[in-house]
Design a protein around this motif. Structure first.
Motif, PDB file in Angstrom:
ATOM      1  N   ALA A  18       0.808  -1.221   0.000  1.00 18.08           N
ATOM      2  CA  ALA A  18       0.000   0.000   0.000  1.00 18.08           C
ATOM      3  C   ALA A  18       0.840   1.268   0.000  1.00 18.08           C
ATOM      4  O   ALA A  18       0.401   2.306  -0.512  1.00 18.08           O
ATOM      5  N   SER A  19       2.045   1.200   0.561  1.00 25.99           N
ATOM      6  CA  SER A  19       2.841   2.411   0.771  1.00 25.99           C
ATOM      7  C   SER A  19       4.169   2.434   0.034  1.00 25.99           C
ATOM      8  O   SER A  19       4.738   3.503  -0.185  1.00 25.99           O
ATOM      9  N   GLY A  20       4.691   1.262  -0.300  1.00 26.21           N
ATOM     10  CA  GLY A  20       5.987   1.212  -0.960  1.00 26.21           C
ATOM     11  C   GLY A  20       5.897   1.628  -2.419  1.00 26.21           C
ATOM     12  O   GLY A  20       4.809   1.713  -2.993  1.00 26.21           O
ATOM     13  N   SER A  21       7.041   1.888  -3.011  1.00 25.15           N
ATOM     14  CA  SER A  21       7.071   2.265  -4.421  1.00 25.15           C
ATOM     15  C   SER A  21       6.735   1.061  -5.292  1.00 25.15           C
ATOM     16  O   SER A  21       7.115  -0.075  -4.993  1.00 25.15           O
ATOM     17  N   THR A  22       6.011   1.304  -6.368  1.00 26.57           N
ATOM     18  CA  THR A  22       5.664   0.228  -7.305  1.00 26.57           C
ATOM     19  C   THR A  22       6.769  -0.001  -8.329  1.00 26.57           C
ATOM     20  O   THR A  22       6.731  -0.972  -9.086  1.00 26.57           O
ATOM     21  N   LEU A  23       7.773   0.883  -8.348  1.00 29.94           N
ATOM     22  CA  LEU A  23       8.887   0.766  -9.286  1.00 29.94           C
ATOM     23  C   LEU A  23      10.144   0.323  -8.544  1.00 29.94           C
ATOM     24  O   LEU A  23      10.381   0.721  -7.404  1.00 29.94           O
ATOM     25  N   ALA A  24      10.964  -0.497  -9.189  1.00 28.13           N
ATOM     26  CA  ALA A  24      12.253  -0.874  -8.616  1.00 28.13           C
ATOM     27  C   ALA A  24      13.117   0.371  -8.495  1.00 28.13           C
ATOM     28  O   ALA A  24      12.977   1.329  -9.263  1.00 28.13           O
ATOM     29  N   LEU A  25      14.017   0.375  -7.520  1.00 27.19           N
ATOM     30  CA  LEU A  25      14.834   1.560  -7.287  1.00 27.19           C
ATOM     31  C   LEU A  25      15.659   1.928  -8.522  1.00 27.19           C
ATOM     32  O   LEU A  25      15.827   3.110  -8.839  1.00 27.19           O
ATOM     33  N   GLU A  26      16.172   0.928  -9.239  1.00 25.19           N
ATOM     34  CA  GLU A  26      16.952   1.209 -10.442  1.00 25.19           C
ATOM     35  C   GLU A  26      16.122   1.990 -11.458  1.00 25.19           C
ATOM     36  O   GLU A  26      16.619   2.931 -12.097  1.00 25.19           O
ATOM     37  N   GLU A  27      14.854   1.608 -11.596  1.00 26.09           N
ATOM     38  CA  GLU A  27      13.971   2.306 -12.519  1.00 26.09           C
ATOM     39  C   GLU A  27      13.673   3.719 -12.033  1.00 26.09           C
ATOM     40  O   GLU A  27      13.641   4.670 -12.831  1.00 26.09           O
ATOM     41  N   ARG A  28      13.478   3.879 -10.744  1.00 25.86           N
ATOM     42  CA  ARG A  28      13.241   5.210 -10.196  1.00 25.86           C
ATOM     43  C   ARG A  28      14.457   6.106 -10.395  1.00 25.86           C
ATOM     44  O   ARG A  28      14.323   7.273 -10.732  1.00 25.86           O
ATOM     45  N   TYR A  29      15.635   5.522 -10.212  1.00 24.28           N
ATOM     46  CA  TYR A  29      16.860   6.300 -10.405  1.00 24.28           C
ATOM     47  C   TYR A  29      16.999   6.739 -11.868  1.00 24.28           C
ATOM     48  O   TYR A  29      17.317   7.899 -12.160  1.00 24.28           O
TER      49      TYR A  29
END
Length: 229
Positions: free
Chosen positions: A92-103
């Motif tokens: 419910a609260s975490g990012s739906t994208l992997a950190l690499e993708e967010r970066y």
């Protein structure tokens, strides 16, 4: 009429565990309106005493015993999320994208990516070792380190897994304890939990169902706004 926090007074870890099981999310310090916090329901004189009644020590026991996920998950503030709720809370609260993708999309810092890679390879790594591995021991890099660690907790990529004692070369305790970190997925696995299979919307609905009748309307409204639910 007294608030829930004003009505509750506890002394032991076991009593704290009962409250946490009831409310699902329990901040370390006052955060959510009309909602209990560890510091708000315990005696001030028991804090930092080093005894079994020291609430400051409980923050490490809960994740260490697999009873609750712990970290700065809400508004950069430390909260405990009970074992039953934690997989759903991540969904419910975490990012739906992997950190690499967010970066790659400019949504995350380089420091956060660096730290997460190190934590993935060294589950349970303590703060001092993490800063050393990331080459961020210099004083001028402390704020970058702290911000990156807080960012990773806010996105539910990592949790605080416990607190490690610092020892000197002779094996004697020396200095302040050090916070240790692991990925949320590793903590889930080690605690015998599976990731929540539903969507973000389904996870939010699941949590709302558990909150109804336990949380005050003001507390529910606050967390809805805080977490963009």
């Amino acid at each position: 009429m007294k608030s829930m926090e004003e009505q509750i007074r506890i002394t032991t870890y076991e009593e704290a565990a009962e409250i946490l099981a009831k409310v699902g999310v329990l901040p370390l310090a006052p955060l959510i309106p009309e909602h209990p916090s560890i510091s708000g329901i315990t005696k001030a004189e028991n804090w930092h005493t080093g005894t079994e009644l020291d609430p400051w020590a409980w923050r490490a026991r809960f994740p260490g015993e697999g009873l609750a996920g712990y970290g700065k998950f809400i508004k950069k503030k430390a909260v405990l999320v009970t074992k039953e709720w934690f997989p759903v809370f991540v969904a419910a609260s975490g990012s739906t994208l992997a950190l690499e993708e967010r970066y790659n999309n400019g949504l995350s810092s380089r420091e956060a990516l660096t730290l997460l890679k190190i934590i993935r390879a060294n589950q349970g790594i303590d703060t001092r070792s993490l800063r050393a591995e990331a080459e961020m021991k210099a004083k001028e890099k402390k704020s970058l380190f702290d911000n990156a660690v807080t960012e990773l907790q806010g996105s539910l990529d990592i949790v605080i897994s416990g607190v490690k004692e610092r020892h000197n070369a002779e094996g004697e305790k020396n200095g302040w304890n050090s916070t240790s970190f692991e990925t949320a997925s590793h903590w889930l696995k080690e605690s015998g939990l599976s990731t929540y299979p539903g969507s973000r919307e389904e996870a939010i609905q699941w949590l709302h169902t558990r909150m109804d009748g336990v949380w005050s309307p003001a507390a529910i409204a606050w967390i809805n706004k805080a977490l963009s639910w």
